[in-house]
Design a protein around this motif. Structure first.
Motif, PDB file in Angstrom:
ATOM      1  N   ASP A   1       0.862  -1.182   0.000  1.00 11.79           N
ATOM      2  CA  ASP A   1       0.000   0.000   0.000  1.00 11.79           C
ATOM      3  C   ASP A   1       0.903   1.238   0.000  1.00 11.79           C
ATOM      4  O   ASP A   1       2.135   1.120   0.028  1.00 11.79           O
ATOM      5  N   SER A   2       0.307   2.427  -0.005  1.00  9.82           N
ATOM      6  CA  SER A   2       1.150   3.616  -0.166  1.00  9.82           C
ATOM      7  C   SER A   2       1.929   3.947   1.103  1.00  9.82           C
ATOM      8  O   SER A   2       2.801   4.811   1.086  1.00  9.82           O
TER       9      SER A   2
ATOM     10  N   SER B   1      -1.896   3.255  -4.778  1.00 11.47           N
ATOM     11  CA  SER B   1      -2.264   4.536  -4.183  1.00 11.47           C
ATOM     12  C   SER B   1      -3.272   5.246  -5.085  1.00 11.47           C
ATOM     13  O   SER B   1      -3.138   5.195  -6.307  1.00 11.47           O
TER      14      SER B   1
ATOM     15  N   GLU C   1      -8.700   2.219  -2.743  1.00 13.08           N
ATOM     16  CA  GLU C   1      -7.403   1.830  -2.177  1.00 13.08           C
ATOM     17  C   GLU C   1      -7.622   0.848  -1.019  1.00 13.08           C
ATOM     18  O   GLU C   1      -6.943  -0.175  -0.914  1.00 13.08           O
TER      19      GLU C   1
END
Ligand SMILES: O=C(O)CCc1cccc(O)c1
Length: 536
Positions: free
Chosen positions: A77-78, A204, A356
């Motif tokens: 994930d970001s 993202s 997301e």
């Protein structure tokens, strides 16, 4: 000048075709408008199928030596939290399945490879202007740097001249599909001190990004650009440095920028892969987003497919109809990979925060269930080529015909352990599992396989008794030292004769009692001008 095959475009796909035609003994000319290898940030991943093709070029170990083997692809994930991992184990085709590489280095070795052949001529700074086809061949008009033109007369032409292919335009083919709206900044740095030994894709909604470990201290970064960011602004070194620092919490000194460029992604496949005596391969035939690192690999598959067919027609008297099977076989698979890469792009770049979260939740859930974790880890979602129609006899998912054949290690009669393809040689093989295939073929069938130039192999079970260690003088005896054929046969019962094509796809199989029927049917799939079957 006259040549048998003219290849337009000396990128990895074109030069691979040139190397294969070199191996097959076909007089080849390859031209490119550029004076040298293009130095943009380009492909980063080589798969096992491509490595097997480079092996067929006689360059496998040499090009693989420059690559990072078994590189995992990790989705984050970001916040840099790991969500899922793709790291397939096993080497069904004899090579690691995921490898990272430097494209200029690979291209240099491939170009050096063609220098081995007196009958392959690489001519740079030559631009294709026109093509005219007739029943005798193709007349190509080529412009040189000094403004003069020359004519090259070829029996066949392959356009491997990239996304903006001139050959594609000249034959009236059209790239169908779309160009995606997002632009991506792609950056290679050198002397990297960032230790992350994998390819990372960071999901993202605001700015998906990528970091890929490359050999010899290089590292690739990619960042999606926002609509208000211009290409010119974003390639500025200070801006690039800031993006890297912000996204990777990078505080140390920033290594040198090697190259940067802004790209748009395309999801496109040509409406046809050829017209008459002219064929399209690589980016000239299909373009895909980079997400699964398959753009170049798809082109290398084209190269392997078209090269042996051209050689079969030019050198082995195969009917020209064989060349029509190139598009039949390759187009569907190229499209499947374009679709996969396009879907992956949607996974990486959700439009909203909610999107997301859904991806993060979904991928974590997949990691908790062994079957779905394995599906990702082992890369089972990768569409493998399966040729349901073409130069194959009765393909079926059950008999493995139409799929790439395994490449286990085998042992030669004099005790050398080598990869199967080294033992098989460059061309067709007829393999008997625990039998000499020649013993089960009548004179007509033998005549067909010999006219085609096939080699016979007897693959004995490992450490077989002396009674199995015999074969006709032109059959090569091998030991299934790794048990690859034993395991293959377990899933493919009652098929002890196999025909493997030069591109290592299984062309036909049968039980020994059907060897002559199989041969007669195959001679209709791949007719030879010099061979008319005397029917029984
Ligand atoms: O397969 C890999 O290791 C990397 C594939 C990839 C992903 C994102 C961008 C890119 O240029 C290649």
């Amino acid at each position: 000048m006259n040549t048998e095959v003219l290849i337009v475009g000396a990128g990895p796909c074109g030069v691979t075709i040139a190397n294969l035609l070199g191996v097959y003994g076909v007089k080849t000319t390859i031209i490119d408008r550029a004076p040298d290898i293009i130095d943009y940030p380009r492909g980063v991943g080589v798969d096992d199928e491509s490595l097997r093709v480079f092996q067929s070029c006689g360059l496998g170990p040499e090009v693989h030596a420059d690559m990072i083997q078994n590189q995992a692809l990790i989705w984050f994930d970001s916040n840099l939290t790991k969500l899922a991992e793709i790291a397939p184990s096993g080497q069904p085709f004899g090579w690691p399945r995921r490898n990272s590489f430097l494209q200029p280095m690979l291209e240099t070795k491939l170009r050096r490879g063609v220098e081995r052949f007196d009958h392959v001529d690489l001519r740079l700074e030559r631009e294709l202007v026109d093509l005219k086809q007739s029943s005798d061949g193709v007349e190509a008009t080529v412009a040189t740097l000094d403004g003069s033109t020359e004519t090259i007369f070829a029996q066949y032409v392959v356009g491997a001249d990239g996304g903006r292919s001139t050959v594609r335009k000249l034959i009236g083919a059209v790239l169908e599909g779309k160009t995606l709206p997002a632009r991506w900044l792609v950056v290679d740095i050198k002397d990297s001190t960032y230790h992350a030994p994998f390819s990372g894709n960071y999901i993202s909604s605001s700015r998906p990004f990528v970091s890929i470990d490359l050999p010899f201290g290089y590292r690739r970064f990619e960042f999606r650009l926002n609509d208000d960011e211009t290409d010119e602004q974003m390639v500025q070194p200070e801006r690039v440095e800031q993006l890297i620092r912000d996204h990777f919490n990078w505080t140390g000194p920033m290594p040198g920028l090697e190259r940067s460029r802004v790209y748009s992604h395309h999801s496109r496949v040509a409406d046809r892969f050829g017209n008459g005596k002219v064929f399209l391969a690589g980016d000239a035939a299909h373009l895909q987003p980079p997400w699964f690192g398959q753009g170049m690999n798809s082109g290398i598959r084209d190269a392997a497919n078209v090269a042996w067919k051209l050689a079969a027609v030019i050198r082995h008297g195969a009917s020209e109809g064989l060349l029509e099977t190139y598009g039949q076989e390759r187009r569907g698979h190229a499209r499947a990979l374009v679709e996969l890469a396009t879907t992956l792009g949607k996974v990486y770049g959700p439009r909203t925060k909610l999107g997301e979260k859904v991806r993060s939740y979904g991928l974590r859930a997949m990691q908790r269930i062994p079957a779905t974790r394995d599906y990702l880890l082992q890369m089972k979602f990768k569409p493998m080529p399966y040729y349901e129609q073409g130069a194959v006899l009765e393909p079926s998912p059950k008999n493995a015909v139409g799929k790439m054949f395994i490449q286990p290690d085998v042992e030669t009669a004099d005790g050398r352990r080598i990869k199967l393809d080294e033992a098989a040689g460059d061309w067709f093989t007829v393999i008997g599992i625990n039998i000499d295939p020649a013993d089960h073929l009548d004179p007509e069938s033998l005549r067909y396989w010999r006219s085609l130039g096939a080699r016979f192999l007897r693959m004995n079970r490992s450490r077989a008794g002396q009674h199995l260690r015999q074969a006709a003088s032109d059959t090569t005896l091998l030991d299934d030292v790794q048990g690859g054929f034993r395991d293959w046969a377990r899933g493919n019962r009652n098929r002890d004769i196999l025909v493997v094509r030069p591109d290592r796809y299984l062309a036909a199989t049968c039980a020994r009692g059907d060897a002559n029927i199989m041969t007669r049917s195959f001679s209709e799939v791949l007719p030879l001008k010099s061979f008319t079957l005397i029917s029984n």
